[in-house]
Design a protein around this motif. Structure first.
Motif, PDB file in Angstrom:
ATOM      1  N   ARG A 163      -1.876 -12.178 -19.722  1.00 22.31           N
ATOM      2  CA  ARG A 163      -1.041 -12.379 -18.101  1.00 22.31           C
ATOM      3  C   ARG A 163      -0.737 -10.745 -17.326  1.00 22.31           C
ATOM      4  NH1 ARG A 163       2.976 -17.110 -18.811  1.00 22.31           N
ATOM      5  NH2 ARG A 163       1.093 -18.920 -18.727  1.00 22.31           N
ATOM      6  N   GLN A 164      -0.429  -9.934 -18.688  1.00 14.58           N
ATOM      7  CA  GLN A 164       0.108  -8.523 -19.147  1.00 14.58           C
ATOM      8  C   GLN A 164      -0.337  -8.065 -18.017  1.00 14.58           C
ATOM      9  OE1 GLN A 164       0.883  -6.799 -22.588  1.00 14.58           O
ATOM     10  NE2 GLN A 164       1.347  -4.302 -21.557  1.00 14.58           N
ATOM     11  N   HIS A 165      -1.715  -8.160 -18.586  1.00 13.78           N
ATOM     12  CA  HIS A 165      -3.211  -7.537 -17.982  1.00 13.78           C
ATOM     13  C   HIS A 165      -2.791  -7.602 -15.996  1.00 13.78           C
ATOM     14  CE1 HIS A 165      -4.789  -5.128 -21.583  1.00 13.78           C
ATOM     15  NE2 HIS A 165      -5.052  -5.661 -21.939  1.00 13.78           N
ATOM     16  N   ALA A 166      -2.995  -8.929 -15.877  1.00 14.12           N
ATOM     17  CA  ALA A 166      -3.156  -9.126 -14.623  1.00 14.12           C
ATOM     18  C   ALA A 166      -2.060  -8.718 -13.934  1.00 14.12           C
ATOM     19  CB  ALA A 166      -2.965 -10.799 -14.679  1.00 14.12           C
ATOM     20  N   VAL A 167      -0.642  -8.482 -14.769  1.00 10.52           N
ATOM     21  CA  VAL A 167       0.415  -7.930 -13.835  1.00 10.52           C
ATOM     22  C   VAL A 167       0.435  -6.540 -13.533  1.00 10.52           C
ATOM     23  CG1 VAL A 167       2.982  -6.921 -14.419  1.00 10.52           C
ATOM     24  CG2 VAL A 167       2.330  -9.262 -14.485  1.00 10.52           C
ATOM     25  N   GLU A 168      -0.416  -5.601 -15.180  1.00  6.41           N
ATOM     26  CA  GLU A 168      -0.422  -4.420 -14.638  1.00  6.41           C
ATOM     27  C   GLU A 168      -1.508  -3.947 -13.143  1.00  6.41           C
ATOM     28  OE1 GLU A 168      -1.957  -3.693 -18.276  1.00  6.41           O
ATOM     29  OE2 GLU A 168       0.502  -3.418 -19.413  1.00  6.41           O
ATOM     30  N   GLY A 169      -2.476  -5.181 -12.666  1.00 10.69           N
ATOM     31  CA  GLY A 169      -3.985  -4.432 -12.179  1.00 10.69           C
ATOM     32  C   GLY A 169      -3.241  -4.928 -11.058  1.00 10.69           C
ATOM     33  N   LYS A 170      -2.156  -5.924 -10.840  1.00 14.00           N
ATOM     34  CA  LYS A 170      -1.020  -5.955  -9.343  1.00 14.00           C
ATOM     35  C   LYS A 170      -0.208  -4.612  -9.066  1.00 14.00           C
ATOM     36  CE  LYS A 170      -1.360 -11.253  -9.655  1.00 14.00           C
ATOM     37  NZ  LYS A 170      -0.447 -12.564  -9.424  1.00 14.00           N
ATOM     38  N   LEU A 171       0.100  -4.576 -10.721  1.00 17.61           N
ATOM     39  CA  LEU A 171       1.122  -3.185 -10.693  1.00 17.61           C
ATOM     40  C   LEU A 171       0.896  -1.851  -9.979  1.00 17.61           C
ATOM     41  CD1 LEU A 171       4.296  -2.470 -10.325  1.00 17.61           C
ATOM     42  CD2 LEU A 171       3.434  -2.738 -12.884  1.00 17.61           C
ATOM     43  N   ASP A 172      -0.038  -1.671 -10.096  1.00 22.71           N
ATOM     44  CA  ASP A 172      -1.185  -0.330 -10.112  1.00 22.71           C
ATOM     45  C   ASP A 172      -1.722  -0.771  -8.844  1.00 22.71           C
ATOM     46  OD1 ASP A 172      -1.223   0.586 -12.763  1.00 22.71           O
ATOM     47  OD2 ASP A 172      -3.354   0.160 -13.169  1.00 22.71           O
ATOM     48  N   ARG A 173      -2.049  -1.584  -7.950  1.00 26.12           N
ATOM     49  CA  ARG A 173      -2.712  -2.157  -6.624  1.00 26.12           C
ATOM     50  C   ARG A 173      -1.435  -1.846  -5.952  1.00 26.12           C
ATOM     51  NH1 ARG A 173      -5.728  -6.383  -9.231  1.00 26.12           N
ATOM     52  NH2 ARG A 173      -3.971  -7.396  -8.192  1.00 26.12           N
ATOM     53  N   VAL A 174      -0.380  -2.328  -5.668  1.00 27.46           N
ATOM     54  CA  VAL A 174       0.683  -2.440  -5.639  1.00 27.46           C
ATOM     55  C   VAL A 174       1.312  -0.556  -5.439  1.00 27.46           C
ATOM     56  CG1 VAL A 174       3.548  -3.000  -5.105  1.00 27.46           C
ATOM     57  CG2 VAL A 174       2.235  -4.046  -5.283  1.00 27.46           C
ATOM     58  N   LEU A 175       1.113   0.344  -6.718  1.00 24.29           N
ATOM     59  CA  LEU A 175       1.248   1.669  -6.374  1.00 24.29           C
ATOM     60  C   LEU A 175       0.487   1.934  -5.821  1.00 24.29           C
ATOM     61  CD1 LEU A 175       2.138   2.482  -9.947  1.00 24.29           C
ATOM     62  CD2 LEU A 175       4.224   1.848  -8.298  1.00 24.29           C
ATOM     63  N   GLU A 176      -0.676   2.070  -5.224  1.00 25.43           N
ATOM     64  CA  GLU A 176      -1.383   2.448  -5.246  1.00 25.43           C
ATOM     65  C   GLU A 176      -0.873   2.309  -3.511  1.00 25.43           C
ATOM     66  OE1 GLU A 176      -5.463   1.207  -5.893  1.00 25.43           O
ATOM     67  OE2 GLU A 176      -5.351   2.236  -8.113  1.00 25.43           O
ATOM     68  N   ALA A 177      -0.527   1.481  -2.953  1.00 23.43           N
ATOM     69  CA  ALA A 177      -0.516   1.558  -1.721  1.00 23.43           C
ATOM     70  C   ALA A 177       0.637   1.640  -1.301  1.00 23.43           C
ATOM     71  CB  ALA A 177      -0.681  -0.285  -1.602  1.00 23.43           C
ATOM     72  N   LEU A 178       1.629   2.010  -2.063  1.00 19.58           N
ATOM     73  CA  LEU A 178       3.018   2.587  -2.053  1.00 19.58           C
ATOM     74  C   LEU A 178       2.239   4.164  -1.678  1.00 19.58           C
ATOM     75  CD1 LEU A 178       5.142   1.320  -3.893  1.00 19.58           C
ATOM     76  CD2 LEU A 178       5.383   0.964  -1.002  1.00 19.58           C
ATOM     77  N   GLU A 179       1.471   4.992  -2.453  1.00 19.97           N
ATOM     78  CA  GLU A 179       0.973   6.163  -2.291  1.00 19.97           C
ATOM     79  C   GLU A 179       0.568   6.639  -1.230  1.00 19.97           C
ATOM     80  OE1 GLU A 179      -1.086   6.934  -5.993  1.00 19.97           O
ATOM     81  OE2 GLU A 179       1.199   6.688  -7.284  1.00 19.97           O
ATOM     82  N   GLU A 180      -0.778   5.118  -1.048  1.00 19.96           N
ATOM     83  CA  GLU A 180      -1.050   5.354   0.479  1.00 19.96           C
ATOM     84  C   GLU A 180      -0.489   5.355   1.558  1.00 19.96           C
ATOM     85  OE1 GLU A 180      -4.491   2.613   0.297  1.00 19.96           O
ATOM     86  OE2 GLU A 180      -5.292   3.526  -1.026  1.00 19.96           O
ATOM     87  N   THR A 181       0.801   4.601   1.611  1.00 26.35           N
ATOM     88  CA  THR A 181       1.685   4.296   2.620  1.00 26.35           C
ATOM     89  C   THR A 181       2.277   5.651   2.899  1.00 26.35           C
ATOM     90  OG1 THR A 181       2.886   3.609   1.417  1.00 26.35           O
ATOM     91  CG2 THR A 181       1.977   1.904   3.338  1.00 26.35           C
ATOM     92  N   GLU A 182       2.594   6.378   1.770  1.00 25.25           N
ATOM     93  CA  GLU A 182       3.138   7.816   1.365  1.00 25.25           C
ATOM     94  C   GLU A 182       2.532   9.132   2.573  1.00 25.25           C
ATOM     95  OE1 GLU A 182       4.919   8.643  -2.001  1.00 25.25           O
ATOM     96  OE2 GLU A 182       6.485   6.783  -1.876  1.00 25.25           O
ATOM     97  N   THR A 183       1.773   8.672   2.059  1.00 28.26           N
ATOM     98  CA  THR A 183       0.813  10.420   2.325  1.00 28.26           C
ATOM     99  C   THR A 183       0.095   9.478   3.979  1.00 28.26           C
ATOM    100  OG1 THR A 183      -1.063   8.693   1.730  1.00 28.26           O
ATOM    101  CG2 THR A 183      -0.667  10.586   0.083  1.00 28.26           C
ATOM    102  N   GLU A 184       0.100   8.875   3.898  1.00 28.80           N
ATOM    103  CA  GLU A 184      -0.402   8.960   5.874  1.00 28.80           C
ATOM    104  C   GLU A 184       1.046   8.783   6.551  1.00 28.80           C
ATOM    105  OE1 GLU A 184      -1.435   4.408   6.046  1.00 28.80           O
ATOM    106  OE2 GLU A 184      -3.916   4.543   5.179  1.00 28.80           O
ATOM    107  N   SER A 185       2.603   9.168   6.116  1.00 28.03           N
ATOM    108  CA  SER A 185       3.099   9.162   6.245  1.00 28.03           C
ATOM    109  C   SER A 185       4.293  10.331   6.247  1.00 28.03           C
ATOM    110  CB  SER A 185       4.677   8.183   6.843  1.00 28.03           C
ATOM    111  OG  SER A 185       4.679   7.670   5.339  1.00 28.03           O
TER     112      SER A 185
END
Length: 185
Positions: A163-185
């Protein structure tokens, strides 16, 4: 010459004593083997059906014949020894060891032996399971961790890691998505 006579007498007594002990040992060995074959034959008779019984009896008969042949070999070699032939003591040991191997092979190759062995193994496994259950109940009563408790804790840890690995994977995807939105703005 009188000094050598007591030495000869002592030697004769020693040899006679050794011979008596040897013959007693051979006799006891033969009796023990006969008792084994007889008891095994009775056990086979009680635990098998008609076909297995006849095969088991034939196996016992072959094993008994093997023992009797060994006994005859022993008598022959003892006679050779008495007649002055050089007989190694290892020959006597080898006769009995080889005979034991042959006799057990005759017995173990029967279906009756296989059936009895299977039943015995089943009984032993059942007793082992009962002993394990009793030990676990006793340990649990005394407040100690049992094997099943440790296995359960291990399983839970593995599930938590998954479960921890699954949460870490989701968190990594959320952080990547946030970084992408910050770089686009």
């Amino acid at each position: 010459m009188t000094d050598s006579q007591p030495e000869t007498q002592n030697w004769n007594e020693l040899v006679e004593q050794w011979n008596e002990q040897f013959f007693e040992a051979v006799e006891q060995n033969m009796e023990a083997q006969a008792e084994f074959v007889e008891s095994w034959s009775e056990a086979v008779g009680e635990a098998t059906d008609g076909n297995d019984l006849s095969e088991g009896i034939e196996g016992c008969a072959r094993a008994y014949e093997t023992w009797m042949n060994a006994s005859q070999q022993m008598v022959d070699r003892l006679n050779d020894l008495v007649e002055g032939e050089d007989v190694e003591l290892e020959e006597f040991r080898d006769v009995w060891l080889n005979t034991a191997n042959e006799a057990f092979k005759e017995l173990m190759s029967t279906t009756a032996f296989a059936r009895m062995t299977g039943e015995t193994v089943g009984d032993v496994l059942e007793l082992q399971q009962q002993a394990d259950e009793t030990a676990e109940t006793t340990l649990r009563t005394l407040g100690f961790a049992t094997e099943s408790d440790v296995v359960e804790v291990g399983d839970r840890i593995v599930e938590l890691e998954r479960r921890q690995h699954a949460v870490e994977g989701k968190l990594d995807r959320v952080l990547e998505a946030l970084e992408e939105t910050e770089t686009e703005s």
